[in-house]
Design a protein around this motif. Structure first.
Motif, PDB file in Angstrom:
ATOM      1  N   THR A   1      26.231  19.847  40.143  1.00 21.76           N
ATOM      2  CA  THR A   1      25.099  19.301  39.400  1.00 21.76           C
ATOM      3  C   THR A   1      23.813  19.397  40.211  1.00 21.76           C
ATOM      4  O   THR A   1      22.737  19.639  39.650  1.00 21.76           O
ATOM      5  CB  THR A   1      25.375  17.839  39.001  1.00 21.76           C
ATOM      6  OG1 THR A   1      25.735  17.078  40.165  1.00 21.76           O
ATOM      7  CG2 THR A   1      26.513  17.759  38.001  1.00 21.76           C
TER       8      THR A   1
ATOM      9  N   LYS B   1      35.712  15.230  33.269  1.00 22.50           N
ATOM     10  CA  LYS B   1      34.354  15.076  33.786  1.00 22.50           C
ATOM     11  C   LYS B   1      33.571  16.381  33.643  1.00 22.50           C
ATOM     12  O   LYS B   1      32.388  16.368  33.290  1.00 22.50           O
ATOM     13  CB  LYS B   1      34.390  14.648  35.249  1.00 22.50           C
ATOM     14  CG  LYS B   1      34.888  13.226  35.474  1.00 22.50           C
ATOM     15  CD  LYS B   1      34.885  12.869  36.950  1.00 22.50           C
ATOM     16  CE  LYS B   1      35.398  11.455  37.182  1.00 22.50           C
ATOM     17  NZ  LYS B   1      35.437  11.111  38.635  1.00 22.50           N
TER      18      LYS B   1
ATOM     19  N   THR C   1      32.381  16.836  30.062  1.00 20.00           N
ATOM     20  CA  THR C   1      31.229  15.986  29.754  1.00 20.00           C
ATOM     21  C   THR C   1      29.948  16.532  30.377  1.00 20.00           C
ATOM     22  O   THR C   1      28.906  16.648  29.714  1.00 20.00           O
ATOM     23  CB  THR C   1      31.487  14.559  30.263  1.00 20.00           C
ATOM     24  OG1 THR C   1      32.641  14.028  29.612  1.00 20.00           O
ATOM     25  CG2 THR C   1      30.289  13.658  29.981  1.00 20.00           C
ATOM     26  N   LEU C   2      30.025  16.898  31.664  1.00 18.69           N
ATOM     27  CA  LEU C   2      28.836  17.401  32.363  1.00 18.69           C
ATOM     28  C   LEU C   2      28.374  18.733  31.783  1.00 18.69           C
ATOM     29  O   LEU C   2      27.170  18.977  31.642  1.00 18.69           O
ATOM     30  CB  LEU C   2      29.129  17.543  33.852  1.00 18.69           C
ATOM     31  CG  LEU C   2      29.226  16.235  34.646  1.00 18.69           C
ATOM     32  CD1 LEU C   2      29.803  16.488  36.037  1.00 18.69           C
ATOM     33  CD2 LEU C   2      27.850  15.581  34.762  1.00 18.69           C
TER      34      LEU C   2
ATOM     35  N   GLU D   1      28.662  19.822  28.777  1.00 16.64           N
ATOM     36  CA  GLU D   1      27.984  19.598  27.498  1.00 16.64           C
ATOM     37  C   GLU D   1      26.605  18.993  27.711  1.00 16.64           C
ATOM     38  O   GLU D   1      25.637  19.373  27.052  1.00 16.64           O
ATOM     39  CB  GLU D   1      28.857  18.714  26.610  1.00 16.64           C
ATOM     40  CG  GLU D   1      30.112  19.425  26.108  1.00 16.64           C
ATOM     41  CD  GLU D   1      31.021  18.519  25.303  1.00 16.64           C
ATOM     42  OE1 GLU D   1      30.797  17.293  25.307  1.00 16.64           O
ATOM     43  OE2 GLU D   1      31.958  19.038  24.670  1.00 16.64           O
ATOM     44  N   GLU D   2      26.507  18.043  28.656  1.00 19.93           N
ATOM     45  CA  GLU D   2      25.214  17.413  28.931  1.00 19.93           C
ATOM     46  C   GLU D   2      24.200  18.417  29.461  1.00 19.93           C
ATOM     47  O   GLU D   2      23.015  18.373  29.097  1.00 19.93           O
ATOM     48  CB  GLU D   2      25.393  16.281  29.945  1.00 19.93           C
ATOM     49  CG  GLU D   2      26.086  15.048  29.395  1.00 19.93           C
ATOM     50  CD  GLU D   2      26.288  13.986  30.464  1.00 19.93           C
ATOM     51  OE1 GLU D   2      25.958  14.259  31.652  1.00 19.93           O
ATOM     52  OE2 GLU D   2      26.771  12.892  30.130  1.00 19.93           O
ATOM     53  N   LEU D   3      24.662  19.329  30.342  1.00 24.41           N
ATOM     54  CA  LEU D   3      23.760  20.278  30.997  1.00 24.41           C
ATOM     55  C   LEU D   3      23.688  21.615  30.274  1.00 24.41           C
ATOM     56  O   LEU D   3      22.965  22.516  30.709  1.00 24.41           O
ATOM     57  CB  LEU D   3      24.217  20.509  32.447  1.00 24.41           C
ATOM     58  CG  LEU D   3      24.219  19.275  33.356  1.00 24.41           C
ATOM     59  CD1 LEU D   3      24.864  19.598  34.700  1.00 24.41           C
ATOM     60  CD2 LEU D   3      22.800  18.765  33.557  1.00 24.41           C
ATOM     61  N   ASP D   4      24.470  21.759  29.186  1.00 29.22           N
ATOM     62  CA  ASP D   4      24.565  23.038  28.476  1.00 29.22           C
ATOM     63  C   ASP D   4      24.926  24.154  29.452  1.00 29.22           C
ATOM     64  O   ASP D   4      24.290  25.219  29.504  1.00 29.22           O
ATOM     65  CB  ASP D   4      23.256  23.366  27.759  1.00 29.22           C
ATOM     66  CG  ASP D   4      23.414  24.535  26.796  1.00 29.22           C
ATOM     67  OD1 ASP D   4      24.549  24.796  26.355  1.00 29.22           O
ATOM     68  OD2 ASP D   4      22.406  25.207  26.507  1.00 29.22           O
TER      69      ASP D   4
END
Length: 450
Positions: free
Chosen positions: A176, A207, A210-211, A213-216
């Motif tokens: 990230t 995890k 989820t990450l 999808e959040e960050l594309d």
């Protein structure tokens, strides 16, 4: 700059744009570049009437194609090329590669020098964009920027400590952070690289989902690489790995499932239904005796199949022209159908399909106005590629990587007449030789291990 003035015009004997699908091969055409973008593609005679340019390159013996996209590799592992040949996957990994990585992998030197060696090899063999899964992706990012290449870098995630981190949470933090650090660089994408179903448990995978999808962000994972992987998973859990990934929700257009040599018809339908991408690495799979990806079945079903070399430690090269040939021939042998993967299909797998898998289809992978000017020129005038009836077939079935003469990314020339313009070939070779001496001194011979 006037409306009809370009930065670069490339006049080529043949152009294979790859898209649209019915474009075929264009004879005596010119590609026009402005501000790193393809502005026009038209007959050379018309280009001379319509455009002026700061630089004009005439390639009257060449085929101009989109830059090749190596959708899966481990760039820094070029320094392990030939270290442990002729072994099955798990023996190769557990007894040779992982111990060598534990001894040598370090951010500032090993990964930098290995990635530079890989970048030089990729440019010289026609690759302009690569998908990489290896430790310290930010080091590889800096090398890609130095070399001028386009890259999608997947930060490795495993359940256990490695030279790059202490465990899943540490790896996820690194990924990230890298995504944030490089979010404004148009030639770089940062994604998540869970190593394989047998090295990453459910918690970290959830995890990652989820990450991502959040960050594309894209996700790359080795999946169904060997029959042994399937057998071990079924023995331990009663489920095949792909079933587990499906239940976790990982199957999606975001996932690049690498290798996929063991697939049931039902599993192929899951890939169709979810839009999951497949990356085929035929030469690595052959060398490690891992099996055969059912490419013809996948393509017929509508699955996007890209091509990758895997790392030079298991291939042993990053030659995408060779990979196209192997993919085409292997598909014919496995399916017993001569038309299974045509030369044109192999080229699409190595260009536009790779761009689609990496989420870069709108930017690269074909020579269409509006896309980034990523392209290479292949000289087909050699005796070994004469006479030329079908330039694309000649590229796939007869040409070799040393016939790639020019390379551009976003209109910037990375190689001209076989000479690298962004990297110091002599220094890279010197560093590779020094690494060879160090690693060889530390590696026991087969006689020592007996």
């Amino acid at each position: 700059m006037s409306d009809n003035h370009a930065d670069l015009i490339i006049q080529a004997r043949w152009v294979a744009p790859v898209a649209p699908a019915d474009a075929g091969v264009l004879a005596d055409h010119a590609l026009v570049v402005r501000d790193g973008v393809i502005a026009d593609l038209l007959p050379t005679a018309l280009a001379a009437q319509k455009w002026t340019a700061t630089d004009t390159v005439t390639l009257d013996r060449h085929l101009l194609i989109p830059g090749l996209i190596n959708a899966h590799t481990h760039a820094a592992m070029n320094l392990f090329r030939g270290l442990a040949d002729d072994l099955p996957l798990m023996t190769w990994l557990e007894q040779h590669v992982w111990p060598a990585e534990g001894r040598w992998v370090g951010e500032e030197h090993f990964v930098r020098d290995g990635a530079r060696l890989a970048a030089a090899e990729m440019i010289r063999s026609g690759t302009t964009c690569f998908g990489d899964m290896y430790f310290f992706p930010e080091t590889t990012a800096r090398v890609a920027m130095e070399a001028g290449l386009r890259a999608a870098l997947f930060a490795p995630i495993l359940d256990f400590p490695t030279p790059a981190g202490d465990g899943p949470d540490d790896y996820l933090s690194q990924a990230t952070r890298a995504a944030d650090n490089w979010r404004h660089e148009p030639r770089l994408t940062i994604g998540f690289g869970p190593h394989a179903p047998y090295t990453v448990s459910d918690g970290p995978l959830q995890k990652i989902l989820t990450l991502a999808e959040e960050l594309d962000a894209p996700v790359m994972m080795h999946v169904h690489e060997t029959a042994g992987e399937i057998h071990s998973a079924v023995e331990a859990t009663g489920e095949r790995p792909l079933t587990r990934l499906k239940q976790l929700g990982l199957l999606s257009p975001r996932l690049m499932a690498v290798h996929m040599t063991q697939l049931l018809d039902e599993e192929i339908q899951w890939l169709v239904d979810t839009g999951t991408q497949v990356v085929h690495c035929p030469e690595s799979n052959l060398k490690l005796a891992s099996g055969f990806c059912p490419v013809h079945k996948l393509l017929e079903a509508g699955v996007n199949v890209a091509l990758g070399t895997d790392g030079a430690a298991s291939n042993n090269d990053l030659d995408m022209i060779g990979e196209m040939r192997t993919a085409a021939l292997l598909a014919k042998g496995v399916s017993l159908r001569a038309e299974a993967v045509s030369a044109a299909t192999a080229l699409r797998m190595a260009t536009l399909n790779g761009a689609r898998a990496l989420g870069l289809e709108e930017r690269t992978g074909s020579l269409e106005p509006g896309k980034q000017a990523d392209m290479i020129a292949v000289d087909l005038s050699a005796l070994e590629t004469q006479p030329v009836y079908d330039p694309v077939a000649q590229l796939v079935y007869a040409a070799t990587r040393d016939q790639v003469t020019h390379s551009w990314v976003a209109g910037r020339c990375l190689m001209r007449d076989r000479q690298l313009t962004t990297l110091n070939a002599a220094l890279i070779a010197k560093n590779a030789g020094e690494w060879r001496e160090r690693i060889a001194r530390d590696t026991p011979s087969p006689e020592d291990e007996q």
